[in-house]
Scaffold this motif. Structure first.
Motif, PDB file in Angstrom:
ATOM      1  N   ARG A  98      44.512  17.011  36.400  1.00 46.19           N
ATOM      2  CA  ARG A  98      44.532  16.436  35.056  1.00 46.19           C
ATOM      3  C   ARG A  98      45.841  16.825  34.383  1.00 46.19           C
ATOM      4  O   ARG A  98      46.247  17.986  34.423  1.00 46.19           O
ATOM      5  CB  ARG A  98      43.340  16.942  34.250  1.00 46.19           C
ATOM      6  CG  ARG A  98      43.276  16.366  32.830  1.00 46.19           C
ATOM      7  CD  ARG A  98      42.126  16.979  32.025  1.00 46.19           C
ATOM      8  NE  ARG A  98      40.827  16.501  32.476  1.00 46.19           N
ATOM      9  CZ  ARG A  98      39.910  17.265  33.057  1.00 46.19           C
ATOM     10  NH1 ARG A  98      40.169  18.554  33.298  1.00 46.19           N
ATOM     11  NH2 ARG A  98      38.740  16.768  33.410  1.00 46.19           N
ATOM     12  N   GLU A  99      46.508  15.861  33.780  1.00 45.99           N
ATOM     13  CA  GLU A  99      47.732  16.151  33.050  1.00 45.99           C
ATOM     14  C   GLU A  99      47.906  15.163  31.902  1.00 45.99           C
ATOM     15  O   GLU A  99      47.329  14.069  31.910  1.00 45.99           O
ATOM     16  CB  GLU A  99      48.950  16.094  33.974  1.00 45.99           C
ATOM     17  CG  GLU A  99      49.220  14.730  34.576  1.00 45.99           C
ATOM     18  CD  GLU A  99      50.470  14.717  35.438  1.00 45.99           C
ATOM     19  OE1 GLU A  99      51.465  15.340  35.028  1.00 45.99           O
ATOM     20  OE2 GLU A  99      50.451  14.079  36.509  1.00 45.99           O
ATOM     21  N   THR A 100      48.676  15.551  30.927  1.00 45.65           N
ATOM     22  CA  THR A 100      48.983  14.672  29.790  1.00 45.65           C
ATOM     23  C   THR A 100      50.450  14.275  29.869  1.00 45.65           C
ATOM     24  O   THR A 100      51.336  15.131  29.927  1.00 45.65           O
ATOM     25  CB  THR A 100      48.707  15.378  28.451  1.00 45.65           C
ATOM     26  OG1 THR A 100      47.329  15.759  28.403  1.00 45.65           O
ATOM     27  CG2 THR A 100      49.010  14.454  27.282  1.00 45.65           C
ATOM     28  N   ARG A 101      50.677  12.978  29.903  1.00 48.83           N
ATOM     29  CA  ARG A 101      52.029  12.454  30.011  1.00 48.83           C
ATOM     30  C   ARG A 101      52.749  12.564  28.664  1.00 48.83           C
ATOM     31  O   ARG A 101      52.112  12.712  27.605  1.00 48.83           O
ATOM     32  CB  ARG A 101      51.973  10.988  30.456  1.00 48.83           C
ATOM     33  CG  ARG A 101      51.260  10.759  31.787  1.00 48.83           C
ATOM     34  CD  ARG A 101      52.010  11.380  32.936  1.00 48.83           C
ATOM     35  NE  ARG A 101      53.342  10.765  33.041  1.00 48.83           N
ATOM     36  CZ  ARG A 101      54.417  11.370  33.543  1.00 48.83           C
ATOM     37  NH1 ARG A 101      54.328  12.629  33.949  1.00 48.83           N
ATOM     38  NH2 ARG A 101      55.557  10.732  33.617  1.00 48.83           N
ATOM     39  N   GLY A 104      51.437  10.704  25.758  1.00 49.51           N
ATOM     40  CA  GLY A 104      50.098  11.014  25.292  1.00 49.51           C
ATOM     41  C   GLY A 104      48.974  10.558  26.189  1.00 49.51           C
ATOM     42  O   GLY A 104      47.799  10.884  25.951  1.00 49.51           O
ATOM     43  N   SER A 106      46.342  10.638  29.036  1.00 48.73           N
ATOM     44  CA  SER A 106      45.673  11.649  29.852  1.00 48.73           C
ATOM     45  C   SER A 106      45.401  11.038  31.223  1.00 48.73           C
ATOM     46  O   SER A 106      44.725  10.010  31.325  1.00 48.73           O
ATOM     47  CB  SER A 106      44.353  12.075  29.206  1.00 48.73           C
ATOM     48  OG  SER A 106      43.616  12.908  30.085  1.00 48.73           O
ATOM     49  N   GLU A 108      43.908  11.560  35.006  1.00 52.55           N
ATOM     50  CA  GLU A 108      43.038  12.358  35.866  1.00 52.55           C
ATOM     51  C   GLU A 108      42.978  11.737  37.261  1.00 52.55           C
ATOM     52  O   GLU A 108      43.090  10.519  37.416  1.00 52.55           O
ATOM     53  CB  GLU A 108      41.616  12.423  35.297  1.00 52.55           C
ATOM     54  CG  GLU A 108      41.499  13.084  33.943  1.00 52.55           C
ATOM     55  CD  GLU A 108      40.090  13.006  33.403  1.00 52.55           C
ATOM     56  OE1 GLU A 108      39.792  13.743  32.449  1.00 52.55           O
ATOM     57  OE2 GLU A 108      39.278  12.184  33.918  1.00 52.55           O
TER      58      GLU A 108
END
Length: 420
Positions: A98-101, A104, A106, A108
């Motif tokens: 999981r990461e936030t670019r 903005g 999200s 997964e």
């Protein structure tokens, strides 16, 4: 009787029901499948007796006959494998990343079922239950196409498992046994690329090559298991002897049995005579190179064909090597990317072996017989991949899922338009 396409379509529809089951429901289902199998042990063994009689009448013997044979202990073992799968972590829905670019979003990566798995196998009635358990735990439907030599056993096992599916309100087509064993029907199944998501052949090299050559769906391949034990100059020789005996003689007709022994020249004189005695006491035929036969004069001469062979029998190829690099070179030439073992007390030698050998499983001071899904914590095993795509090594439930991207936003667009 439905056509194979109709059978596959029904399995695909049923797979959607399985995919929607939560972990608790799947575990309860698998436990009840185990109980149903044990409750129908007598019927399963009666069916297996018919298969064994037919197989013996056709001249089947050795490893193939052993794989076909069932007894009460083996039925209990199959049922326990179902229960072990029920206790595994459910791979479906697991978020692996999981990461936030910067914009903005999200992002997964989430595991989901593959869909419909076609399992093609021969002379292994336990695969009927193992494949069903793993496919269902991973949220898939499964089409089982066993060999004609095990048709009565497979039918009896499948009937027991289906009774549990029915009791849980799951369409029995989720576990579909192919009863039309004509080769052209199997080819048709393997070409249903719009329905079947993955084919897994499990059996002899001829079967696996046939499946790979005729399939239009992705295929997990494992042609054979030519497994080696390398006894290093720094090995504990008693430990190495135990690995050799277990790896070669505990069950020689399986793919994780040892087929070749490589011995460092510095310990060959001390190790080979005691190894030869121990193996011959257990009925093993030895075939060695010139240096091995200098120490064991009555050993049969070996050949390149022997070093490349998966004997699946009480036969072992032997070679004395000058050093670790020679052992690695031998394995690279003759190995099958299945399982390789080093016996050594030298950590640097062990690390060099691990880095240089690309096989699916590499063992350090442990028996090759542990190269098994159950022994490696997967519960039951649906097969072994030596092709490195998409899975490598023994395959459990997680290998029957795939990662997809789930993206959450708040109205982001890639190419903002000018406001009017």
């Amino acid at each position: 009787m439905n056509t194979i396409r109709e059978q596959a379509l029904a399995c695909r529809d049923a797979a959607q029901v399985v995919a929607a089951l939560d972990s608790t429901a799947k575990r309860a289902l698998l436990r009840d499948m185990a109980a149903a199998l044990e409750a129908q042990t007598a019927a399963v063994l009666d069916a297996n007796t018919r298969d064994m009689a037919d197989a013996e009448a056709k001249g089947m013997q050795g490893a193939m006959l052993d794989r076909l044979r069932l007894d009460e202990a083996r039925v209990v073992s199959i049922a326990n494998a179902l229960r072990e799968v029920a206790e595994l972590a459910d791979p479906v829905g697991v978020v692996t990343r999981r990461e936030t670019r910067p914009n903005g979003l999200s992002v997964e990566r989430v595991r989901i079922p593959l869909g419909v798995i076609a399992m093609i196998y021969e002379a292994r009635p336990n695969v009927t239950a193992d494949a069903a358990a793993l496919c269902l735990m991973a949220g898939n439907g499964v089409i089982l196409r066993g060999g004609s030599e095990a048709i009565h056993s497979n039918t009896a096992i499948a009937a027991a498992l289906k009774s549990a599916l029915q009791a849980h309100g799951v369409p029995v087509a989720a576990l579909s046994l192919v009863e039309d064993l004509r080769r052209e029907t199997m080819v048709e199944l393997l070409q249903l690329s719009d329905i079947v998501d993955l084919a897994i052949p499990r059996g002899g090299e001829g079967l696996i090559r046939f499946v790979a050559e005729h399939a239009r769906v992705p295929v997990i391949k494992h042609y054979k298991g030519v497994c080696h034990l390398y006894v290093d100059r720094a090995a504990d020789l008693d430990l190495a002897l135990n690995l050799l005996i277990d790896g070669k003689t505990s069950r020689p007709g399986v793919c994780n049995a040892l087929e070749t022994l490589l011995v460092h020249r510095d310990v060959a004189e001390a190790f080979l005579p005691q190894a030869a005695q121990a193996l011959r006491e257990r009925g093993v035929e030895l075939r060695g190179d010139e240096r091995s036969r200098t120490l064991i004069p009555d050993m049969q001469a070996t050949s390149d064909d022997d070093y490349a062979a998966e004997f699946l029998d009480l036969i072992l190829a032997v070679r004395v090597v000058d050093n670790l690099d020679d052992a690695i070179a031998h394995i690279r030439r003759y190995g099958s990317d299945h399982t390789e073992v080093i016996a050594t007390a030298d950590e640097s030698a062990a690390q060099r072996f691990v880095q240089a050998i690309r096989s699916a499983v590499v063992m350090i001071n442990a028996s090759s017989r542990f190269s098994d899904g159950g022994e490696l914590g997967l519960g039951a095993e649906i097969g072994i991949s030596t092709t490195r795509l998409h899975a490598y090594g023994p395959m459990g439930a997680e290998a029957l899922t795939v990662e997809r991207f789930v993206v959450r936003g708040e109205g982001q667009v890639r190419h903002p338009q000018s406001r009017v």
